[in-house]
Design a protein around this motif. Sequence first.
Motif, PDB file in Angstrom:
ATOM      1  N   ILE A 130       0.838  -1.207   0.000  1.00  0.00           N
ATOM      2  CA  ILE A 130       0.000   0.000   0.000  1.00  0.00           C
ATOM      3  C   ILE A 130       0.874   1.258   0.000  1.00  0.00           C
ATOM      4  CG2 ILE A 130      -0.342   0.111   2.498  1.00  0.00           C
ATOM      5  CD1 ILE A 130      -3.209   0.811   0.323  1.00  0.00           C
ATOM      6  N   ASP A 131       1.953   1.253   0.791  1.00  0.00           N
ATOM      7  CA  ASP A 131       2.863   2.408   0.813  1.00  0.00           C
ATOM      8  C   ASP A 131       3.511   2.594  -0.560  1.00  0.00           C
ATOM      9  OD1 ASP A 131       2.217   2.380   3.534  1.00  0.00           O
ATOM     10  OD2 ASP A 131       4.257   2.894   4.147  1.00  0.00           O
ATOM     11  N   GLN A 132       3.953   1.504  -1.150  1.00  0.00           N
ATOM     12  CA  GLN A 132       4.572   1.577  -2.474  1.00  0.00           C
ATOM     13  C   GLN A 132       3.574   2.091  -3.513  1.00  0.00           C
ATOM     14  OE1 GLN A 132       6.193  -2.318  -3.242  1.00  0.00           O
ATOM     15  NE2 GLN A 132       7.626  -2.189  -1.530  1.00  0.00           N
ATOM     16  N   PHE A 133       2.339   1.616  -3.444  1.00  0.00           N
ATOM     17  CA  PHE A 133       1.296   2.048  -4.376  1.00  0.00           C
ATOM     18  C   PHE A 133       1.028   3.545  -4.235  1.00  0.00           C
ATOM     19  CE2 PHE A 133      -3.341   2.667  -5.174  1.00  0.00           C
ATOM     20  CZ  PHE A 133      -3.328   2.424  -6.546  1.00  0.00           C
ATOM     21  N   LEU A 134       0.894   4.020  -3.000  1.00  0.00           N
ATOM     22  CA  LEU A 134       0.620   5.442  -2.767  1.00  0.00           C
ATOM     23  C   LEU A 134       1.789   6.318  -3.227  1.00  0.00           C
ATOM     24  CD1 LEU A 134      -1.190   5.140   0.669  1.00  0.00           C
ATOM     25  CD2 LEU A 134      -2.215   5.818  -1.520  1.00  0.00           C
ATOM     26  N   LYS A 135       3.020   5.874  -2.980  1.00  0.00           N
ATOM     27  CA  LYS A 135       4.186   6.627  -3.465  1.00  0.00           C
ATOM     28  C   LYS A 135       4.198   6.667  -4.991  1.00  0.00           C
ATOM     29  CE  LYS A 135       7.233   5.697   0.439  1.00  0.00           C
ATOM     30  NZ  LYS A 135       8.417   4.942   0.890  1.00  0.00           N
ATOM     31  N   MET A 136       3.867   5.545  -5.614  1.00  0.00           N
ATOM     32  CA  MET A 136       3.833   5.482  -7.072  1.00  0.00           C
ATOM     33  C   MET A 136       2.813   6.467  -7.634  1.00  0.00           C
ATOM     34  SD  MET A 136       2.048   3.635  -9.951  1.00  0.00           S
ATOM     35  CE  MET A 136       0.812   3.069  -8.866  1.00  0.00           C
ATOM     36  N   LEU A 137       1.642   6.562  -7.001  1.00  0.00           N
ATOM     37  CA  LEU A 137       0.628   7.514  -7.447  1.00  0.00           C
ATOM     38  C   LEU A 137       1.165   8.941  -7.372  1.00  0.00           C
ATOM     39  CD1 LEU A 137      -2.637   6.145  -5.737  1.00  0.00           C
ATOM     40  CD2 LEU A 137      -1.978   5.935  -8.153  1.00  0.00           C
ATOM     41  N   MET A 138       1.763   9.286  -6.244  1.00  0.00           N
ATOM     42  CA  MET A 138       2.284  10.632  -6.050  1.00  0.00           C
ATOM     43  C   MET A 138       3.403  10.934  -7.047  1.00  0.00           C
ATOM     44  SD  MET A 138       4.282  12.218  -2.773  1.00  0.00           S
ATOM     45  CE  MET A 138       5.776  11.355  -3.234  1.00  0.00           C
ATOM     46  N   TYR A 139       4.343  10.006  -7.184  1.00  0.00           N
ATOM     47  CA  TYR A 139       5.471  10.236  -8.094  1.00  0.00           C
ATOM     48  C   TYR A 139       5.020  10.359  -9.545  1.00  0.00           C
ATOM     49  CZ  TYR A 139       8.730   9.534  -4.272  1.00  0.00           C
ATOM     50  OH  TYR A 139       9.424   9.656  -3.098  1.00  0.00           O
ATOM     51  N   HIS A 140       3.933   9.694  -9.897  1.00  0.00           N
ATOM     52  CA  HIS A 140       3.397   9.811 -11.263  1.00  0.00           C
ATOM     53  C   HIS A 140       3.079  11.273 -11.577  1.00  0.00           C
ATOM     54  CE1 HIS A 140       1.240   8.974 -14.927  1.00  0.00           C
ATOM     55  NE2 HIS A 140       0.103   9.418 -14.414  1.00  0.00           N
ATOM     56  N   VAL A 141       2.437  11.965 -10.634  1.00  0.00           N
ATOM     57  CA  VAL A 141       2.103  13.372 -10.850  1.00  0.00           C
ATOM     58  C   VAL A 141       3.365  14.230 -10.820  1.00  0.00           C
ATOM     59  CG1 VAL A 141       0.795  15.359  -9.996  1.00  0.00           C
ATOM     60  CG2 VAL A 141      -0.221  13.079  -9.936  1.00  0.00           C
ATOM     61  N   TYR A 142       4.232  14.000  -9.829  1.00  0.00           N
ATOM     62  CA  TYR A 142       5.471  14.780  -9.744  1.00  0.00           C
ATOM     63  C   TYR A 142       6.321  14.627 -11.011  1.00  0.00           C
ATOM     64  CZ  TYR A 142       5.590  16.540  -4.913  1.00  0.00           C
ATOM     65  OH  TYR A 142       5.370  17.233  -3.755  1.00  0.00           O
ATOM     66  N   GLN A 143       6.432  13.401 -11.512  1.00  0.00           N
ATOM     67  CA  GLN A 143       7.239  13.174 -12.716  1.00  0.00           C
ATOM     68  C   GLN A 143       6.631  13.868 -13.925  1.00  0.00           C
ATOM     69  OE1 GLN A 143       7.384   8.907 -12.595  1.00  0.00           O
ATOM     70  NE2 GLN A 143       9.262   8.876 -11.374  1.00  0.00           N
ATOM     71  N   THR A 144       5.327  13.867 -14.043  1.00  0.00           N
ATOM     72  CA  THR A 144       4.663  14.556 -15.153  1.00  0.00           C
ATOM     73  C   THR A 144       4.901  16.054 -15.060  1.00  0.00           C
ATOM     74  OG1 THR A 144       2.973  12.826 -15.225  1.00  0.00           O
ATOM     75  CG2 THR A 144       2.460  14.898 -16.351  1.00  0.00           C
ATOM     76  N   ILE A 145       4.769  16.616 -13.862  1.00  0.00           N
ATOM     77  CA  ILE A 145       5.029  18.047 -13.665  1.00  0.00           C
ATOM     78  C   ILE A 145       6.486  18.365 -13.989  1.00  0.00           C
ATOM     79  CG2 ILE A 145       5.208  19.871 -11.912  1.00  0.00           C
ATOM     80  CD1 ILE A 145       2.690  18.546 -10.592  1.00  0.00           C
ATOM     81  N   SER A 146       7.394  17.534 -13.523  1.00  0.00           N
ATOM     82  CA  SER A 146       8.815  17.747 -13.763  1.00  0.00           C
ATOM     83  C   SER A 146       9.133  17.714 -15.260  1.00  0.00           C
ATOM     84  CB  SER A 146       9.630  16.676 -13.031  1.00  0.00           C
ATOM     85  OG  SER A 146      10.988  16.852 -13.269  1.00  0.00           O
TER      86      SER A 146
END
Length: 157
Positions: free
Chosen positions: A134-150
Amino acid sequence: MKEVSETYLKNRQKVLDLTNQDINLSLENDEQVYIAVFDVPVDSGIVGLHTQTLALVFGLHTPIYSGIGEASTDLEQDKEVMHAMQSVLVSSHQALDGMKKVNDVSYYESDYIRVYFKTRSGIFFKELNEDTKIDQFLKMLMYHVYQTISRKFGTSD
């Protein structure tokens, strides 16, 4: 003692206080996530720069609030960022079973990412301090947005 600005706290709370009626969003069920807030610790010795919040409001906003009171706004104007935000919110219901329903969404200092998902039935919370699926999944969701913004805006986070 680390501190954050009053502006930061107000911006963060304003997002968490929004209801689906405020944003004119009809929800299909009680588990549909329409707001996600990720409180993210950041390495910095500067007061207030040690934290930022990525806020996702379905179909509307994707701001990043800095603890010093600055905000990166209008990121959702980019189609790819809007798509990333919406895909995270559409997928996030899968994590609700591993989260705790809470009433207190006050900001607090932590070395870990804190995730808040708002649904019609309440706000769900998880501090990502374990190496679980669950922690890995939630981090993956967040990083998906951060990576797109970056990728789109050249920020590094």
